[in-house]
Design a protein around this motif. Structure first.
Motif, mmCIF file in Angstrom:
data_model
loop_
_atom_site.group_PDB
_atom_site.id
_atom_site.type_symbol
_atom_site.label_atom_id
_atom_site.label_comp_id
_atom_site.label_asym_id
_atom_site.label_seq_id
_atom_site.Cartn_x
_atom_site.Cartn_y
_atom_site.Cartn_z
ATOM 1 N N ALA A 540 103.491 -43.821 57.196
ATOM 2 C CA ALA A 540 104.326 -43.490 56.042
ATOM 3 C C ALA A 540 105.499 -44.451 55.919
ATOM 4 O O ALA A 540 105.771 -44.991 54.846
ATOM 5 N N ALA A 543 104.390 -47.884 54.985
ATOM 6 C CA ALA A 543 104.026 -47.977 53.564
ATOM 7 C C ALA A 543 105.248 -47.834 52.667
ATOM 8 O O ALA A 543 105.123 -47.798 51.446
ATOM 9 N N LYS A 545 107.075 -45.311 52.261
ATOM 10 C CA LYS A 545 107.198 -44.007 51.599
ATOM 11 C C LYS A 545 108.536 -43.340 51.876
ATOM 12 O O LYS A 545 108.903 -42.371 51.220
ATOM 13 N N ASP A 546 109.217 -43.860 52.869
ATOM 14 C CA ASP A 546 110.463 -43.185 53.240
ATOM 15 C C ASP A 546 111.568 -43.410 52.225
ATOM 16 O O ASP A 546 112.699 -42.941 52.396
ATOM 17 N N SER A 547 111.243 -44.116 51.179
ATOM 18 C CA SER A 547 112.232 -44.216 50.110
ATOM 19 C C SER A 547 112.200 -42.964 49.230
ATOM 20 O O SER A 547 113.154 -42.650 48.538
ATOM 21 N N ASP A 548 111.081 -42.294 49.304
ATOM 22 C CA ASP A 548 110.979 -41.020 48.585
ATOM 23 C C ASP A 548 111.781 -39.951 49.331
ATOM 24 O O ASP A 548 111.634 -39.801 50.532
ATOM 25 N N TRP A 551 109.662 -37.587 51.519
ATOM 26 C CA TRP A 551 108.483 -38.253 52.074
ATOM 27 C C TRP A 551 107.940 -37.554 53.308
ATOM 28 O O TRP A 551 106.796 -37.741 53.688
#
Length: 582
Positions: A540, A543, A545-548, A551
DNA sequence: CACGTACCTG
DNA sequence: CAGGTACGTG
């Protein structure tokens, strides 16, 4: 061998938390400020006589100056955890027999109260000045009038009456009523005035505070009276100026009624409900038939009348003066500053009427309250239990437990094992919970109930247990994220290589946390779950995704499905020795 | 509204 | 680990 300390892993993108905070600031700030304003006033009143500490968030809105002020405000909020009762002198009351001293003390307390009211008044005006509407000016002044004159007078009268005539117990309850009447009158007037919702909130809060303070004063006097006249409960009760029992019940009901208005949470309904929840069925059966049961001694008699359990011989229980005294002292020794001390000190007969000497062995309680208390003698089991209960408890539970302590259960038809159930979680339970985490990360409350059979579940206990697992998860996921990020920094590309083995650093961290001492063999399945969690975090983050902001949610969902069955052995006891393989 | 959960803090 | 808070659900 570890070139990259785990703590160094920085977030790859800015943390989502930041965004939330910003949004909040603009969205709810105004609403929050309003509430904070009222709260800080009350806090200031009860906490610190220092006006500077009363800085409100309104000021923060209006003027961006004085960062210090707002900070001290926040400070207060934090430190307020255990709402300190205003008067540290209350505890002193116990053991002081001289009338003069008592009177002096009460006078002092009155002065303190009045001073607080004055401060409150000042603060109120400050706040009001900031308020644009001038319409409610008149209402405000009425409140101030009530606070300073009317209420103060009433307090004075109540206290004088109490000290003047110690023999009339009723004095206490009527004064109690007086207090509430005053408050009710006050509330009527307040409502009559055309007040904004904000001001209503304030007035509600004020009323609550005042009621609390008044009943505190009354309680302390009552406590003193009762400990001075042990064994006279019946007489005192009979001296109530109400002719019939029914009248008395009505009287109590009305008291309770007014209490309800001030303290909705302390309604008799809740009380009874919680009582039933907190203790044995036999008792709750009785109590449920007593709608006017309240925390006050006078109503104790009312409980016994409509006895639903024929074999329950309450009169016998009440016959002993020793017991009576103990009931009273325990019944009354609650809810105030230093209630520990007062409870223990005010109980002359420390040996429990029922021999229940530490049936569950040396229960060590690790609450900070417990740690700080020094016992003159080691507490008996009843005290232990209540202490344990309290350590876990909220105010609601606190009052209840005091009442429950006064009930000589073992004389009633209650099985010993029921009584033996712990009313608080022990370090043993914590240890057990941690070990259970190896099997389940998301236990339901029903599951917990089946695995903590020796625990008397109530709201407090349940949420505490759930909170434990929540904390466990928090730690778990933090570790996972940390190590996943570290792996990325180390240049790992294939998440398949990320396995949590028993000699890995991550495992050591987890084992240290949940299995300190390494006296339990961590199940393999947990290692698989951990590996998968690590991989999920790894991919994660890699990719991006940790900006979400949310996440982690998908990961949580995956992991939450990986709970496995917990060995039956965990059901057996609070501290599962048989599970601990050395 | 009550409950469970997550997040943050000390 | 416990408190407080915020948010989502039933």
């Amino acid at each position: 061998q570890n070139p990259n300390p785990p703590a160094l892993a920085p977030p790859l993108s800015h943390t989502p938390i930041f965004c939330f905070r910003d949004k909040d600031q603009f969205g709810n700030e105004h609403l929050r400020a309003k509430r904070a304003r009222v709260e800080s006033i009350i806090q200031g009143m009860s906490l610190s006589p220092n006006p500077i500490a009363l800085a409100t968030s309104v000021e923060r809105d209006r003027e961006h100056n004085t960062e210090k002020r707002t900070e001290s405000c926040r400070e207060n909020k934090r430190k307020q955890k255990l709402p300190q009762q205003q008067s540290p002198h209350v505890a002193q009351l116990v053991g002081i027999s001289a009338n003069a001293e008592e009177h002096h003390y009460l006078k002092e307390q009155l002065q303190v109260l009045q001073q607080q009211l004055r401060q409150l008044q000042e603060k109120f005006f400050q706040v009001h000045e900031l308020n644009d509407s001038d319409q409610s000016q008149e209402g405000t002044e009425k409140i101030m009038y009530l606070l300073t004159e009317k209420h103060g007078d009433s307090l004075e009268k109540s206290i004088q009456a109490l000290t003047r005539d110690q023999h009339k117990v009723l004095c206490g309850s009527t004064s109690e009523m007086e207090g509430h009447k005053v408050l009710e009158e006050e509330s009527k007037i307040v409502i009559k005035g055309d007040l904004s919702s904000e001001e209503r909130t304030l007035s509600e809060t004020l009323k609550g505070e005042l009621a609390r303070v008044v009943s505190q004063a009354v309680d302390s006097v009552l406590k003193k009276i009762f400990s001075s006249f042990p064994g006279h409960l019946s007489q005192m009760y009979d001296s109530l100026p109400m002719a019939t029992a029914d009248n008395r019940r009505e009287h109590l009901a009305s008291v309770e009624c007014s209490r309800k208005k001030q303290f909705p949470k302390a309604s008799s309904q809740n009380l009874v409900k919680s009582l039933a929840e907190a203790q044995t069925e036999a008792l709750s059966l009785v109590l449920e038939k007593s709608p006017d049961f309240s925390a006050y001694p006078v109503s104790l008699r009312g409980v016994r009348k409509p006895c639903q359990v024929p074999s329950m011989s309450y009169p016998l229980l009440m016959s002993s003066q020793v017991q009576e005294n103990q009931i009273l002292s325990q019944l009354l020794g609650y809810g105030q500053t230093g209630h520990w001390n007062s409870r223990i000190a005010s109980s002359p007969d420390r040996s429990s009427p029922v021999s229940l000497d530490q049936p569950w062995g040396a229960v060590k309680l690790r609450s900070s309250v417990m740690r700080q208390q020094q016992y003159p003698t080691s507490p008996n089991s009843t005290q232990m239990e209540s202490l344990a209960f309290l350590s876990a408890g909220k105010a609601e539970c606190r009052d209840l437990q005091s009442i429950m302590d006064g009930m000589p259960f073992s004389s009633i038809h209650i099985s010993f094992t029921d009584y033996q159930k712990l009313t608080a979680l022990t370090p043993g339970h914590l240890k057990k919970a941690k070990l259970m985490f190896f099997f389940t990360r998301y236990p339901s409350s029903t599951l917990l109930k089946t695995y903590f059979l020796d625990v008397q579940f109530n709201r407090c206990i349940t949420s505490q247990l759930i909170k434990w697992f929540s904390n466990f998860r928090e730690f778990y996921y933090i570790q996972m994220e940390k190590f996943a990020r570290q792996a990325i920094l180390e240049g790992v590309t294939d998440c398949k290589g990320l396995m949590v083995s028993r000699n890995s650093e991550l495992f050591r961290a987890l084992n240290m946390h949940y299995n300190k001492g390494n006296d339990f063999e961590v199940p393999d399945h947990f290692l698989e779950v951990a590996s998968l969690t690590l991989q999920e975090f790894f991919s994660a983050v890699r990719a991006g995704k940790d900006s979400d902001p949310s996440w982690k949610k998908p990961i949580y969902k995956i992991i939450s499905k990986l709970d496995s069955d917990i060995p039956e052995a965990f059901k057996s006891s609070s501290c599962p020795q048989e599970l601990l393989q050395s």
